[in-house]
Design an enzyme around this catalytic site. Structure first.
Site, mmCIF file in Angstrom:
data_model
loop_
_atom_site.group_PDB
_atom_site.id
_atom_site.type_symbol
_atom_site.label_atom_id
_atom_site.label_comp_id
_atom_site.label_asym_id
_atom_site.label_seq_id
_atom_site.Cartn_x
_atom_site.Cartn_y
_atom_site.Cartn_z
ATOM 1 N N ARG A 38 17.167 -44.824 15.855
ATOM 2 C CA ARG A 38 17.736 -43.953 14.824
ATOM 3 C C ARG A 38 16.679 -43.484 13.824
ATOM 4 O O ARG A 38 16.961 -43.341 12.640
ATOM 5 C CB ARG A 38 18.889 -44.645 14.073
ATOM 6 C CG ARG A 38 20.126 -44.828 14.917
ATOM 7 C CD ARG A 38 21.407 -44.838 14.081
ATOM 8 N NE ARG A 38 22.482 -45.415 14.873
ATOM 9 C CZ ARG A 38 23.073 -46.573 14.601
ATOM 10 N NH1 ARG A 38 22.718 -47.272 13.545
ATOM 11 N NH2 ARG A 38 24.028 -47.024 15.368
ATOM 12 N N ARG A 42 20.240 -40.389 9.031
ATOM 13 C CA ARG A 42 20.741 -40.006 7.709
ATOM 14 C C ARG A 42 19.917 -40.555 6.546
ATOM 15 O O ARG A 42 20.102 -40.140 5.409
ATOM 16 C CB ARG A 42 22.194 -40.466 7.557
ATOM 17 C CG ARG A 42 23.181 -39.605 8.332
ATOM 18 C CD ARG A 42 24.589 -40.146 8.215
ATOM 19 N NE ARG A 42 24.747 -41.407 8.934
ATOM 20 C CZ ARG A 42 25.787 -42.226 8.771
ATOM 21 N NH1 ARG A 42 26.724 -41.943 7.899
ATOM 22 N NH2 ARG A 42 25.866 -43.335 9.474
ATOM 23 N N ARG A 51 21.899 -31.188 8.758
ATOM 24 C CA ARG A 51 23.197 -31.458 9.363
ATOM 25 C C ARG A 51 24.384 -31.138 8.460
ATOM 26 O O ARG A 51 25.542 -31.232 8.879
ATOM 27 C CB ARG A 51 23.287 -32.956 9.738
ATOM 28 C CG ARG A 51 22.578 -33.344 11.016
ATOM 29 C CD ARG A 51 23.470 -33.875 12.109
ATOM 30 N NE ARG A 51 24.859 -33.504 11.991
ATOM 31 C CZ ARG A 51 25.826 -34.336 11.646
ATOM 32 N NH1 ARG A 51 25.583 -35.586 11.368
ATOM 33 N NH2 ARG A 51 27.071 -33.920 11.568
ATOM 34 N N ASP A 87 23.546 -38.365 21.446
ATOM 35 C CA ASP A 87 24.487 -39.469 21.257
ATOM 36 C C ASP A 87 24.900 -40.009 22.615
ATOM 37 O O ASP A 87 24.980 -39.241 23.589
ATOM 38 C CB ASP A 87 25.726 -38.994 20.488
ATOM 39 C CG ASP A 87 26.566 -40.163 19.994
ATOM 40 O OD1 ASP A 87 27.489 -40.588 20.720
ATOM 41 O OD2 ASP A 87 26.279 -40.677 18.904
ATOM 42 N N TYR A 165 33.985 -48.021 24.651
ATOM 43 C CA TYR A 165 34.375 -46.940 23.734
ATOM 44 C C TYR A 165 35.557 -46.142 24.291
ATOM 45 O O TYR A 165 36.481 -45.769 23.567
ATOM 46 C CB TYR A 165 33.205 -45.979 23.528
ATOM 47 C CG TYR A 165 32.268 -46.347 22.403
ATOM 48 C CD1 TYR A 165 32.697 -46.340 21.072
ATOM 49 C CD2 TYR A 165 30.933 -46.679 22.656
ATOM 50 C CE1 TYR A 165 31.828 -46.658 20.035
ATOM 51 C CE2 TYR A 165 30.064 -46.992 21.617
ATOM 52 C CZ TYR A 165 30.515 -46.979 20.310
ATOM 53 O OH TYR A 165 29.656 -47.290 19.286
#
Length: 369
Positions: A38, A42, A51, A87, A165
């Site tokens: 990552r 963010r 974004r 992703d 998931y």
């Protein structure tokens, strides 16, 4: 993938820093290479700015935006590898499932798999180039824009993690619904895992054809399984994927790229993972470096494993923790990373301190060994 095999774009810039690839293959390096899971994330203000106006999965489907996000951390830090911004849940989307990113909740499947019959809703055959071509385009564009600075890593989620998931409908503390399938519907579980594994192989080969120079498989939910279930429902597919990808690359005359497996919290299977065919075994922060090295032996490269929360420490302390980590792993056959992805509220300055500490201390240790 096209009928005559994956296309190979030509004319990529020459690679200037191959330290990461050398370490992955077990060759000697002057210093320990470092990248962060990552690292395009963010915690970077420029990431948030890029974004700000775009839906998460719309971002993933924009090659130009993915390229920009991938390059952002490289402009700030002397990292030794880039990893394409994407992703793991693009694979279930390719199978026909809807996934949305819900603010404050994370990825959500409005219609998760509930009954065995729901498997019939999934596409039995996926045109990988049509469904996931936007990832391949992002990889090709990024390879060019990197200008040979560092290698580019492609990735996928692993079958069990994706299955969990798809059944849970999002994140879960227990994975109880997905694990219930393993106990109640073992045959259907294997059908789903096989469908995912076959698609992942095509997806990873397509990424190399597009320009990826290494591949990482994320088995992020390995820790929810015990040794027996991991041995039946996860490990065989991890082994199968690496074997099939490597043989498919050879058949297609594509480059043989190093492959990394990151099975979070799977200490119970460390020896099996080290023998599973991957060039690199990624580790989370809950295992001692020396113990990991002793258990995996000299024939596999290790990657990890600083606690992401260590980056909240003062910079001097980060340097001390990095030095201890390097002494545990040794500077060779080793790629420094965190034991999980960077958290959104980490200071970019502290990420820089981590990268710098790896380079400085590993050079010193290599010279004085």
């Amino acid at each position: 993938m096209e009928a005559n095999g994956p296309r190979r774009p030509e004319g990529f810039p020459e690679l200037k820093n191959d330290t990461f690839l050398r370490a992955a293959r077990g060759d000697e390096t002057e210093y320990t290479p470092v990248w962060c899971m990552r690292q395009a994330g963010r915690y970077l203000p420029e990431f948030r700015e890029t974004r700000a106006t775009q839906d998460f999965f719309a971002t993933c489907r924009s090659p130009k935006t993915c390229c920009e996000l991938t390059l952002q951390p490289l402009r700030r830090f002397p990292l030794d590898a880039a990893i394409i911004f994407s992703d793991i849940l693009v694979v279930p989307q390719a199978l026909g499932m809807e996934v949305v990113m819900v603010p404050g909740k994370g990825p959500t499947f409005p219609e998760p798999l509930k009954e065995v019959e729901d498997l019939l809703k999934l596409r039995p055959k996926v045109d990988v180039a049509a469904e996931l071509g936007y990832v391949f385009e992002a990889i090709t564009l990024t390879r060019h824009r990197l200008e040979g600075k560092v290698p580019l890593i492609g990735f996928s989620g692993a079958p069990w993690t994706l299955m969990s998931y798809m059944i849970e409908g999002g994140g879960s503390n227990t994975m109880a619904k997905a694990k219930a399938w393993l106990y109640r519907h073992p045959e259907a579980s294997h059908r789903l895992l096989r469908l995912l594994a076959d698609l992942i192989v095509q997806y990873l080969v397509g990424q190399v054809a597009a320009g990826a120079q290494a591949l990482q498989l994320f088995e992020s939910h390995a820790g929810h399984l015990g040794p027996e279930q991991f041995g039946e429902f996860a490990l065989p597919y991890l082994r199968d994927i690496v074997q099939q990808v490597k043989s498919s690359l050879e058949e297609a005359a594509l480059p043989a790229v190093p492959m990394i497996v990151f099975a979070k919290d799977a200490h119970y299977a460390l020896e099996e993972l080290a023998r599973s065919g991957y060039d690199v075994v990624g580790l989370d922060w809950t295992i001692q470096p020396r113990e990991a090295r002793e258990r995996t032996g000299p024939c596999v490269t290790l990657q990890g494993n600083l606690d992401p929360c260590a980056l909240y420490a003062p910079k001097e302390r980060i340097g001390e923790l990095v030095k201890t980590m390097l002494e545990g792993f040794g500077t060779q056959r080793y790629i420094a990373n965190l034991g999980h992805g960077l958290y959104p509220d980490v200071s970019p300055e502290h990420v820089g301190a981590f990268v710098e500490a790896v380079h400085t201390h590993s050079r010193h240790l290599s010279r004085h060994k």
